[in-house]
Motif scaffolding. Sequence first.
Motif, short mmCIF file in Angstrom:
data_model
loop_
_atom_site.label_atom_id
_atom_site.label_comp_id
_atom_site.label_asym_id
_atom_site.label_seq_id
_atom_site.Cartn_x
_atom_site.Cartn_y
_atom_site.Cartn_z
N SER A 95 18.15 -18.23 0.53
CA SER A 95 19.06 -17.62 1.50
C SER A 95 18.72 -16.13 1.59
N PRO A 96 19.15 -15.45 2.66
CA PRO A 96 18.89 -14.01 2.77
C PRO A 96 19.38 -13.22 1.54
N ALA A 97 20.59 -13.52 1.07
CA ALA A 97 21.14 -12.78 -0.07
C ALA A 97 20.26 -12.95 -1.31
N ALA A 98 19.84 -14.18 -1.58
CA ALA A 98 19.00 -14.43 -2.75
C ALA A 98 17.61 -13.83 -2.56
N THR A 99 17.14 -13.80 -1.32
CA THR A 99 15.84 -13.18 -1.03
C THR A 99 15.88 -11.71 -1.42
N VAL A 100 16.94 -11.02 -0.97
CA VAL A 100 17.08 -9.59 -1.27
C VAL A 100 17.23 -9.37 -2.78
N ALA A 101 18.01 -10.23 -3.43
CA ALA A 101 18.17 -10.10 -4.88
C ALA A 101 16.82 -10.20 -5.58
N SER A 102 15.96 -11.09 -5.07
CA SER A 102 14.63 -11.26 -5.67
C SER A 102 13.79 -9.99 -5.53
N ALA A 103 13.97 -9.28 -4.40
CA ALA A 103 13.25 -8.02 -4.19
C ALA A 103 13.71 -6.97 -5.19
N ILE A 104 15.00 -6.98 -5.52
CA ILE A 104 15.57 -5.98 -6.43
C ILE A 104 15.15 -6.27 -7.88
N VAL A 105 15.23 -7.55 -8.25
CA VAL A 105 14.95 -7.93 -9.63
C VAL A 105 13.44 -8.05 -9.89
N GLY A 106 12.69 -8.39 -8.82
CA GLY A 106 11.26 -8.60 -8.99
C GLY A 106 10.95 -10.01 -9.48
N GLU A 107 11.95 -10.87 -9.42
CA GLU A 107 11.80 -12.28 -9.81
C GLU A 107 12.63 -13.11 -8.84
N VAL A 108 12.37 -14.41 -8.77
CA VAL A 108 13.26 -15.28 -8.01
C VAL A 108 14.64 -15.16 -8.65
N ALA A 109 15.62 -14.64 -7.88
CA ALA A 109 16.88 -14.25 -8.52
C ALA A 109 18.10 -14.79 -7.79
N ASP A 110 19.18 -14.90 -8.54
CA ASP A 110 20.48 -15.32 -8.00
C ASP A 110 21.28 -14.05 -7.72
#
Lengths: 426, 173
Positions: free
Chosen positions: A406-421
């Motif tokens: 989802s867009p929200a999880a996509t952005v979280a992944s950019a912040i964390v640098g990993e596939v993120a929740d």
Amino acid sequence: MTGNGHGATLAEKILARASGLERVVPGQIVDGRVDLAMMHEQGAQTVGPFHEMGAKKVWDPDRVVIAIDHWVPASTEGAAVLHRILRKFAEEQHLPHFYDVGRHGICHQILAEDGWVVQGDLAVGTDSHTNMLGAMGAVAAGIGPTEMAAVLALGRIWLKVPPTVHVHVRGTLGPGVTAKDLVLRVLGEIKTTGATYKAVEFSGPTIERLSMPERFTLCNMTTEMGAKCGMIAPDATTADFLRPIAKHAAHPVRADADAAYERVVEIDVDGMPPMVACPYSPDNVRPLPEVANEHIKVDQVFLGSCTNARIEDLREGAAVLRGHKVAPGVRFIVSPASTKIYQQALDEGLIKEYTEAGAVFTNSSCSACFGGNMGILAPDEVCASSSNRNFPGRMGAKNARIYLLSPAATVASAIVGEVADHRSLN
Amino acid sequence: MRDVIEGRVWTLGVDVDTDQIISGKYLTIIDPQELKKHVFEIALPEFAGAAQAGDIVIAGENLGCGSSREHAPAALKAIGVSAIVADSFARIFFRNSINLGLPAIEVRGVRELFEQGDTARISMSGGTVTNVRTGRSVHFPPLPAHLLELLEVGGLVEKVRLELAHADSPATA
Ligand code: SF4
């Protein structure tokens, strides 16, 4: 909702009207009158066959939309030639609805935001995600460029009436759980071949509460189920959305209460977590919290595509992004789905927010979605993406790994640098 | 279209999508003669160099899923592939093939009968695909009349051309 009745499904009703018949049944081949024909760059391959057929004039220039979207502005000489072929064709044929560079956008988004497809339409486009427009309560299907030439010449197309898979959804999507998660869940159930040649019709209390942008996301990914079309019966939400923008008269229809479905899939979203489709197939779907625990490092993140790059998606992403930066070593590409959305993002300060956090905010286009324009992945790289496909080679290198979110999880992944929740960020 | 099609077999796996048939980076190429150099680059790298006119492609489930790129069947047609046979096809790929006049035949269970390099014999009217080496065959229901007619005239361009010419001719005015 047993699906064992004798009534007509939504797809059957629409195709019956389009072909001037009282009733049609699955398997029947009909000759349908087309309400809207859409082309993007692949339409350049339509021009040759159109002339070879000996066609002189497009059947109805007011029913044809051309949108430049894959290579904007042209990034190779080849793309520039495709654009020129379309420009010339539009000029010769006096086609007024040409969304050239500057007013461009992803073709499906253009059709949606400018009201080109309305309730009850039969719409066809030279792109496989034309299914998205089924959210209007229409039959909208992807076709090839040669058959588009026949449509431009005759205004008609042969179609096999599809059986319908009925997806009935109830329950409430939890906080941070979106229509994208829902469609991934359905894909995990139906698989990439489960609806081949079929119509997918979504209904149920959860669906009725979805906004139009959410319905677009849902119908968009019926393509990944193999479906000819994905659809939602038109209701007040559809009517409110289309009223100010509809380009032609609607013929809203709904399935009969006793419609005969080939298969009924029941989904309950209560307690459903966000989902992720793992490499290398959109139906390789797992709960996001589980995958996030594996700490999969990403090289690139893409918030874009016809599935999830509407203003609502960009806002949702910005809400997650606020107070954070893009992780070092991560390339974060944000590409709005249309020029209109780009302008909205500009007005709302979203472009500033994204770029200050370290993202690259591109003009509206298909962008990194298809591995042929920009944002291409090198061998062994990993990408978290809000788009719809993760087959081998989809975004570049054959072995690059794409996670669909989802867009929200996509952005979280950019912040964390990993596939993120995104729900675990604060 | 010939009723009996016989040729050397190239085998493919399941879920071979259009990205694996013609990769996204070649989508701006529209000349089929140019496209054919890149066909199956990801799925079957040796194919483009070695395939010859008359060869037959046999795949598993869901051949041609993914993008609606006519590039894929157009490239196969340019090579002169005489038929594409699969356990099942993705919808647009199937339509594109038939519309280009390239026989696409769906036969459940066909893939497991063949190995790379076998010879296949297809009888369109008989509805059979036979492995000439092993003698084993599978049946398929004949294509609907509408589609046979399309293949018969050589594809959709020819069909519409005939239709338009007919509509234009003074005899029918
Ligand atoms: S955004 Fe991606 S899926 Fe959508 S039309 Fe463009 S390339 Fe296709």
